[in-house]
Write an enzyme that holds these catalytic residues in place. Sequence first.
Site, PDB file in Angstrom:
ATOM      1  N   GLU A 173      20.837 -53.067   8.507  1.00 42.19           N
ATOM      2  CA  GLU A 173      22.303 -53.752   7.902  1.00 42.19           C
ATOM      3  C   GLU A 173      22.546 -53.348   6.673  1.00 42.19           C
ATOM      4  O   GLU A 173      22.954 -54.096   6.097  1.00 42.19           O
ATOM      5  CB  GLU A 173      21.899 -55.550   8.405  1.00 42.19           C
ATOM      6  CG  GLU A 173      21.638 -55.905   9.137  1.00 42.19           C
ATOM      7  CD  GLU A 173      21.283 -57.433   9.264  1.00 42.19           C
ATOM      8  OE1 GLU A 173      20.908 -58.316   7.801  1.00 42.19           O
ATOM      9  OE2 GLU A 173      21.367 -57.649  10.067  1.00 42.19           O
ATOM     10  N   GLU A 291      18.254 -57.646  17.006  1.00 47.56           N
ATOM     11  CA  GLU A 291      18.386 -58.944  16.244  1.00 47.56           C
ATOM     12  C   GLU A 291      18.979 -60.018  16.993  1.00 47.56           C
ATOM     13  O   GLU A 291      19.984 -59.787  16.849  1.00 47.56           O
ATOM     14  CB  GLU A 291      18.389 -58.169  15.051  1.00 47.56           C
ATOM     15  CG  GLU A 291      17.107 -57.968  14.301  1.00 47.56           C
ATOM     16  CD  GLU A 291      17.975 -58.398  12.406  1.00 47.56           C
ATOM     17  OE1 GLU A 291      18.473 -59.587  12.333  1.00 47.56           O
ATOM     18  OE2 GLU A 291      17.161 -57.877  11.764  1.00 47.56           O
TER      19      GLU A 291
END
Length: 507
Positions: A173, A291
């Site tokens: 991320e 995720e």
Amino acid sequence: MPRARLTIDPDFTIAPVPRRLFGSFVEHMGRCVYTGIFEPGHPKVDADGLRTDVLDLVRELGPTVVRYPGGNFVSGYEWEDGVGPKDQRPRRLDRAWRSIETNEFGLGEFARWTKAAGVEPMMAINLGTRGIQEACDILEYANHPGGTKYSDLRRAHGSAEPFDVKLWCLGNEMDGPWQVGHKTAAEYGRLAAETARAMRLVDPTIELVACGSSNSRMPTFGEWERVVLEETYDQVDYISAHAYYQEHDHPGDFLACARDMDVFIESVVATADAVRARGKHRKRIDVSFDEWNVWYQSRHHDSAIAKGESGWEVAPRVIEDEYSITDAVVVGTLLNSLLRHGDRVTVACQAQLVNVIGLLRSEPGGPAWKQSIAHPFEQVRRRATGEILDVRVHSDRYETPRFGDVDLVDASGTWDAENGVVALFLANRDQTDAATVEVGVRGFGELRVQHAAVLAAAEGQDRHTTNDEQHPDRVGLRPLDGVEVADGQATMTLPPLSWAVVQLSRA
């Protein structure tokens, strides 16, 4: 009564079922590791300190791949802290989750856990505070057979054989300003490309995942993927995607959020293919949706940890959501979305495995149990085999504020020609009425019902019912009665707000 008709044909398939689609995630966050999978002193523990009750449940769930050690955690992680004699491992501040990391559990322990659990390891490397050299060092430690500094260090630590980790995430991320070492797309793309080149010199057999957007609502979504892939296309195999969903003011929107996942995946694929065409690249980049889950982020954002007001604790209780029947139905539809896109989403990880937005829950010194959302995951992992069917759904619809008209019945399916088995995964989003479903199966030969089960509210329950320590089996699967196959058609009735699996096999 709502009605739906599914059209399937053995000649119309999408791709072989990718086994890595059924992965999960273990992060050094809250109690996922400590008192989750690892708890020396627990009554049910092995010589490595691994909880055997949790291991048994993991084996039942059967995740095929598990991503580690993060997550936000990895962007400040020094992997060397978690190897070697435990009495010499340092305790450090984990800035991502404002807690103390003891480093009792590290790379070697994770490798042993994956073998015990029967899962493939997927490692993430720190590209937040570290870079190329550290990435090559951990790869050498993990995968090189011996005769070098870090491979011999692994051997000295008691692991003569390499861990043979094939899947590696190039950071986590990195588009997010919450990330330690947050970077622009150009900064990250350049670093990821150079790191990938160097890592392939150490081990050319590895597969690499570049960071995509943290979610589709990021202001840089789309442009981030383009810039990163322009830099990394020839060096990586996957671009990542992350998505979490929760119920807000309209349960109908929540039940329809697989529509958002569909669009997210298709947008990332379109961007990757545009970069491929523009750069005249030959290979195809797939999506690692590493995720995804239901996560009630609004609760976490009000927590002391999220506000930076908590003390520094070891393994604090962080986002330990208890999942309901509604959440399980939504997870079933998200699994349908991933399966429908299995030609391009070839790795996926439901986050996380234990306690932290977990498929499983455990208590320190106490029991472990499956959450409601574990049941769709386990069933799809077990029963989705062979080829993914191109399922066409013709369903009554309902209106949502966010997504407009949405099918009341959501579906995916597979066809295992070798064993002669059709598997259907179905959700009825209607909260009050049962749904009649008809499936044309004439093209598959004579079929019979092999297995039919449903997850829905039982007598005395409502859509908010959960499992807990006192009632670990309150929400689960029960037989779906009344499934019939005749004259080339299967018919069934799905209870209100339910998720079901139906297997039909050749007679």
